[in-house]
Design a protein around this motif. Structure first.
Motif, PDB file in Angstrom:
ATOM      1  N   SER A  76      53.461   7.659  26.885  1.00 18.80           N
ATOM      2  CA  SER A  76      54.818   7.657  27.443  1.00 18.80           C
ATOM      3  C   SER A  76      55.042   8.900  28.305  1.00 18.80           C
ATOM      4  CB  SER A  76      55.852   7.607  26.310  1.00 18.80           C
ATOM      5  OG  SER A  76      55.716   6.439  25.530  1.00 18.80           O
ATOM      6  N   CYS A  77      54.608  10.057  27.810  1.00 10.81           N
ATOM      7  CA  CYS A  77      54.765  11.295  28.579  1.00 10.81           C
ATOM      8  C   CYS A  77      53.908  11.275  29.838  1.00 10.81           C
ATOM      9  CB  CYS A  77      54.410  12.498  27.705  1.00 10.81           C
ATOM     10  SG  CYS A  77      55.617  12.830  26.400  1.00 10.81           S
ATOM     11  N   HIS A 112      59.430   1.941  22.689  1.00  8.36           N
ATOM     12  CA  HIS A 112      60.773   1.661  22.153  1.00  8.36           C
ATOM     13  C   HIS A 112      61.863   2.406  22.930  1.00  8.36           C
ATOM     14  CE1 HIS A 112      58.673  -0.421  19.140  1.00  8.36           C
ATOM     15  NE2 HIS A 112      59.220   0.056  18.039  1.00  8.36           N
ATOM     16  N   ASN A 113      61.576   2.805  24.151  1.00  3.81           N
ATOM     17  CA  ASN A 113      62.510   3.594  24.963  1.00  3.81           C
ATOM     18  C   ASN A 113      63.005   4.821  24.195  1.00  3.81           C
ATOM     19  OD1 ASN A 113      64.009   4.262  27.271  1.00  3.81           O
ATOM     20  ND2 ASN A 113      65.782   3.067  26.618  1.00  3.81           N
ATOM     21  N   THR A 114      62.061   5.482  23.512  1.00  5.39           N
ATOM     22  CA  THR A 114      62.401   6.701  22.770  1.00  5.39           C
ATOM     23  C   THR A 114      62.507   7.918  23.685  1.00  5.39           C
ATOM     24  OG1 THR A 114      60.044   6.936  22.289  1.00  5.39           O
ATOM     25  CG2 THR A 114      61.418   5.976  20.562  1.00  5.39           C
ATOM     26  N   GLN A 115      61.908   7.847  24.877  1.00  8.30           N
ATOM     27  CA  GLN A 115      61.958   8.956  25.836  1.00  8.30           C
ATOM     28  C   GLN A 115      61.499  10.268  25.174  1.00  8.30           C
ATOM     29  OE1 GLN A 115      65.961   8.745  27.753  1.00  8.30           O
ATOM     30  NE2 GLN A 115      66.049   6.715  26.806  1.00  8.30           N
ATOM     31  N   GLY A 146      48.569   7.224  30.474  1.00 11.21           N
ATOM     32  CA  GLY A 146      49.989   7.117  30.784  1.00 11.21           C
ATOM     33  C   GLY A 146      50.262   7.250  32.268  1.00 11.21           C
ATOM     34  N   GLU A 147      49.575   8.172  32.925  1.00  6.03           N
ATOM     35  CA  GLU A 147      49.725   8.310  34.374  1.00  6.03           C
ATOM     36  C   GLU A 147      49.291   7.031  35.080  1.00  6.03           C
ATOM     37  OE1 GLU A 147      48.721  12.340  36.044  1.00  6.03           O
ATOM     38  OE2 GLU A 147      47.853  12.599  34.041  1.00  6.03           O
ATOM     39  N   ALA A 148      48.169   6.468  34.629  1.00  7.14           N
ATOM     40  CA  ALA A 148      47.699   5.224  35.228  1.00  7.14           C
ATOM     41  C   ALA A 148      48.664   4.071  34.959  1.00  7.14           C
ATOM     42  CB  ALA A 148      46.310   4.890  34.696  1.00  7.14           C
ATOM     43  N   THR A 149      49.283   4.079  33.779  1.00  9.28           N
ATOM     44  CA  THR A 149      50.278   3.060  33.470  1.00  9.28           C
ATOM     45  C   THR A 149      51.399   3.081  34.501  1.00  9.28           C
ATOM     46  OG1 THR A 149      49.826   3.137  31.094  1.00  9.28           O
ATOM     47  CG2 THR A 149      51.991   2.319  31.764  1.00  9.28           C
TER      48      THR A 149
END
Length: 325
Positions: free
Chosen positions: A61-62, A24-27, A251-254
């Motif tokens: 995300s992180c 959700h683009n929460t960052q 997440g890194e692979a994403t």
């Protein structure tokens, strides 16, 4: 590494890492900058309990931001080492990245130009299929980070997977807080520096309203001509384990898959809805006959003919995400 190279390098790298995708683009990240190292912390205050009850999306995300940082540092000429989960007493301190002597990682540096080009594209894709060579390159990049990338090419498997995605959509709307979070993060106030604006979501046209691939309310983004069937491909990222370290790696692979796909001219759309509920995750695992644990679904394809360029989604300024000693 010379002082000229290191001066401000990590600050500039973090600035680019803020371009990473997030739920959700929460960052949901915070950073602590020092002269030759930077800490990455998850931000539990930006956790979405209705959408992401076990914080899977938050950590993924992180992880994407961590890989973006690695790419940015390499692009600026810096070699780095990464210490993941350096403090057992502080689980949300996910990583510390240090500048070291040596040459920057060439594979990371090769993706540097894609950090500003990558955008989530939720529109219908071109009928042109994704070439096998492109798919193989994405599988390889994920594998280098210890994550399995599974392209869904069998029609029977795709049917089973689509059923799982559809059930996830229907079940999740009944989760307490889910719809409120969806509206909160897609109907942000004017000039918000986070969330998913209407300009990043396609107008509903009747041609592209498949609910299993459309989480957000109708937006204002022109879908393009979209003639013919959608030639996009679904790819599932999965890990041998399902603890926080595996989710960070996913997440890194994403990030690696998204940036590599962008370099190859592909549009991308991460889909987390199929992994946010336990029943959906198990259904997806069963549909794919996987021993591994699904962490994320990514939709890939060539942009539709006539589709206008995407506008960057908003990001918080660096000062808003920094932790101070």
């Amino acid at each position: 590494m010379s002082t000229d190279v290191t001066a401000g390098l990590l600050e500039r790298a973090v600035q680019l890492a803020l371009r990473a995708p997030s739920v959700h683009n929460t960052q949901p990240w915070r950073w602590r900058l020092r002269a030759r190292e930077v800490e990455l912390h998850a931000d539990p205050a930006r956790h979405l309990p209705g959408t992401d009850p076990d914080r899977r999306d938050l950590v993924i995300s992180c992880g994407a931001a961590l890989h973006h940082l690695r790419v940015a540092a390499a692009g600026f000429g810096g070699a780095v080492e990464i210490d993941r989960f350096p403090d057992p007493d502080h689980l949300w301190h996910l990583a510390t990245v240090r500048l070291v002597d040596g040459q920057p990682d060439r594979a990371s540096a090769a993706l540097f130009g894609q950090l500003a080009r990558r955008h989530t594209d939720r529109r219908r894709y071109s009928p042109e299929p994704v070439p096998a060579a492109h798919v193989a390159a994405l599988v390889e990049r994920a594998g280098e980070l210890g994550v399995m990338a599974v392209p869904v090419t069998d029609s029977a498997v795709l049917t089973r997977m689509t059923d799982v995605l559809g059930r996830a959509v229907r079940e999740q709307i009944h989760e307490p807080g889910y719809l409120a979070e969806l509206l909160m993060w897609t109907r942000r106030y004017a000039d918000a520096a986070d969330g998913v604006p209407p300009t990043a979501v396609p107008v509903r046209t009747g041609q592209w309203d498949e609910p299993e691939l459309q989480r957000f309310p109708s937006g204002t983004l022109s879908p393009g001509r979209g003639l013919g069937p959608d030639g996009g491909l679904l790819m599932v990222l999965a890990t041998p384990e399902d603890e926080i370290a595996a989710r960070l790696a996913a997440g890194e692979a994403t990030s690696a898959v998204l940036l590599t796909a962008t370099r190859g001219g592909l549009a991308t759309d991460p889909l987390s809805q199929a992994v946010e509920m336990p029943t959906a995750r198990e259904g997806l695992r069963s549909a794919l006959r996987l021993a591994e644990h699904p962490q994320l679904v990514i939709r890939l394809g060539f942009p539709a003919p006539g589709a206008p360029p995407l506008e960057p989604t908003p990001r918080r300024p660096l000062r808003s995400v920094l932790l101070h000693p």
